[in-house]
Scaffold this active site. Structure first.
Site, mmCIF file in Angstrom:
data_model
loop_
_atom_site.group_PDB
_atom_site.id
_atom_site.type_symbol
_atom_site.label_atom_id
_atom_site.label_comp_id
_atom_site.label_asym_id
_atom_site.label_seq_id
_atom_site.Cartn_x
_atom_site.Cartn_y
_atom_site.Cartn_z
ATOM 1 N N PRO A 89 -18.922 -9.490 -42.801
ATOM 2 C CA PRO A 89 -17.737 -8.731 -43.228
ATOM 3 C C PRO A 89 -16.509 -9.623 -43.397
ATOM 4 C CG PRO A 89 -18.806 -7.658 -41.366
ATOM 5 C CD PRO A 89 -19.432 -9.012 -41.484
ATOM 6 N N GLU A 116 -23.161 -9.539 -31.986
ATOM 7 C CA GLU A 116 -21.723 -9.633 -32.240
ATOM 8 C C GLU A 116 -21.395 -10.753 -33.200
ATOM 9 O OE1 GLU A 116 -21.380 -6.496 -30.815
ATOM 10 O OE2 GLU A 116 -19.427 -7.360 -31.319
ATOM 11 N N ARG A 154 -32.246 -10.395 -60.850
ATOM 12 C CA ARG A 154 -32.285 -9.726 -62.155
ATOM 13 C C ARG A 154 -31.533 -10.504 -63.223
ATOM 14 N NH1 ARG A 154 -28.060 -6.597 -63.359
ATOM 15 N NH2 ARG A 154 -29.229 -5.031 -64.480
ATOM 16 N N ASP A 169 -24.917 -4.816 -69.005
ATOM 17 C CA ASP A 169 -24.618 -4.297 -67.661
ATOM 18 C C ASP A 169 -23.154 -3.924 -67.522
ATOM 19 O OD1 ASP A 169 -26.779 -4.119 -66.106
ATOM 20 O OD2 ASP A 169 -26.537 -6.064 -65.129
HETATM 21 N N1 LIG Z 1 -19.101 -8.425 -35.929
HETATM 22 C C1 LIG Z 1 -20.193 -7.780 -36.636
HETATM 23 C C2 LIG Z 1 -20.965 -8.777 -37.450
HETATM 24 C C3 LIG Z 1 -21.467 -9.918 -36.600
HETATM 25 C C4 LIG Z 1 -22.354 -10.853 -37.359
HETATM 26 C C5 LIG Z 1 -23.482 -10.141 -38.037
HETATM 27 C C6 LIG Z 1 -22.965 -9.050 -38.927
HETATM 28 C C7 LIG Z 1 -24.118 -8.351 -39.564
HETATM 29 N N2 LIG Z 1 -23.647 -7.197 -40.245
HETATM 30 C C8 LIG Z 1 -23.065 -7.269 -41.462
HETATM 31 C C9 LIG Z 1 -23.214 -8.372 -42.284
HETATM 32 C C10 LIG Z 1 -22.566 -8.337 -43.522
HETATM 33 C C11 LIG Z 1 -21.822 -7.228 -43.876
HETATM 34 C C12 LIG Z 1 -21.119 -7.180 -45.193
HETATM 35 N N3 LIG Z 1 -20.135 -6.308 -45.326
HETATM 36 O O1 LIG Z 1 -21.469 -7.939 -46.091
HETATM 37 C C13 LIG Z 1 -21.719 -6.170 -43.016
HETATM 38 N N4 LIG Z 1 -22.362 -6.193 -41.831
HETATM 39 C C14 LIG Z 1 -22.115 -8.066 -38.138
#
Ligand SMILES: NC[C@H]1CCC[C@@H](CNc2ccc(C(N)=O)cn2)C1
Length: 246
Positions: A89, A116, A154, A169
């Site tokens: 994220p 985490e 793709r 696309d």
């Molecule tokens: N702190 C939480 C974080 C710790 C490390 C692992 C990720 C795995 N989860 C994810 C991975 C990517 C996305 C995205 N938006 O691309 C959302 N979620 C979660």
């Protein structure tokens, strides 16, 4: 193209490359997807892949060494440089432009975190870029990695037949897609726009462009960078808006 997935659940992502056009691309050897599980490289009889966070707080953090060993194994599994992408994220938002850039590479290694997170020192030492598929948190990076595999595959030469070409696309030209129709012409859910049955390909292309412009203006004005619009585009968008007011 070779894509290696470093994940505690590598079969999860491999499954996403087993269906549809991506599955066919794998069968045809246009693409290969391989999993590397840090647990296979973890030391000790508990084969630890995570540990408690320094500074306290909830959850666990993924250890450096099993991940580092997995990445090394992935690199050494095939020749040539590989781009290491960490799905998180905290990454840069994935766009079609970024997908196109990644699709131009011969090797990708997608790093999927759980818990985490991953020890920051591993990220700094081994990761070329962090990518986010959206502003939300998943239980693991695997679904985000699967999105990358699909979107990139793709675009590879030969993967989509003419029937499914990625050229028109939506997002290919930065706009949303136009509406699509197929048989029957008459249906209780409505009819098909006349122009699409006219056989006049110039008019059909104009209508489709106008619909893409109009939809983008209505639904995603943030994508509609006026500067990027040609004079003809601006005229089409005016026509779209005028038709709404009529
Ligand atoms: N702190 C939480 C974080 C710790 C490390 C692992 C990720 C795995 N989860 C994810 C991975 C990517 C996305 C995205 N938006 O691309 C959302 N979620 C979660």
């Amino acid at each position: 193209m070779r894509i290696d997935i470093v994940s505690l659940f590598p079969e999860f992502v491999a499954q996403c490359a087993a269906f549809g056009v991506v599955g066919r691309a794998v069968e045809r050897g246009l693409l290969s997807v391989h999993g590397f599980n840090p647990r296979d490289y973890a030391e000790g009889n508990y084969r630890r892949v995570d540990d408690r966070p320094f500074g306290g707080g909830p959850g666990m953090v993924m250890l450096i060494d099993p991940l580092r060993a997995s990445l090394r194994a992935a690199r050494e599994a095939a020749p040539g440089p590989a781009r290491v992408v960490y799905m998180s994220p905290q990454g840069a938002p994935l766009t079609q432009a970024k997908v196109r850039e990644l699709a131009g590479r011969e090797r990708l290694i997608l790093l999927c975190g759980r818990y985490e997170g991953i020890d920051e020192r591993l990220i700094r030492a081994e990761v070329d870029e962090e990518i986010s598929i959206g502003d939300y948190v998943l239980s693991g990076g695997e679904l985000a990695a699967a999105v990358i595999v699909d979107a990139v595959a793709r675009l590879r030469e030969g993967v989509l037949g003419d029937a499914e070409s990625a050229v028109q696309d939506s997002f290919e030209d930065g706009l949303l897609d136009c509406p699509h129709y197929t048989r029957p012409v008459e249906h209780d859910l409505g009819t098909v726009p006349e122009v699409l049955m006219s056989g006049n390909h110039a008019e059909i292309a104009k209508w489709r462009r106008m619909q893409s412009l109009g939809r983008t203006w209505q639904r995603r004005p943030d994508l509609l960078d006026e500067a990027a619009l040609s004079k003809a585009d601006r005229k089409l968008l005016e026509a779209y808006r005028a038709a709404l007011e009529a």
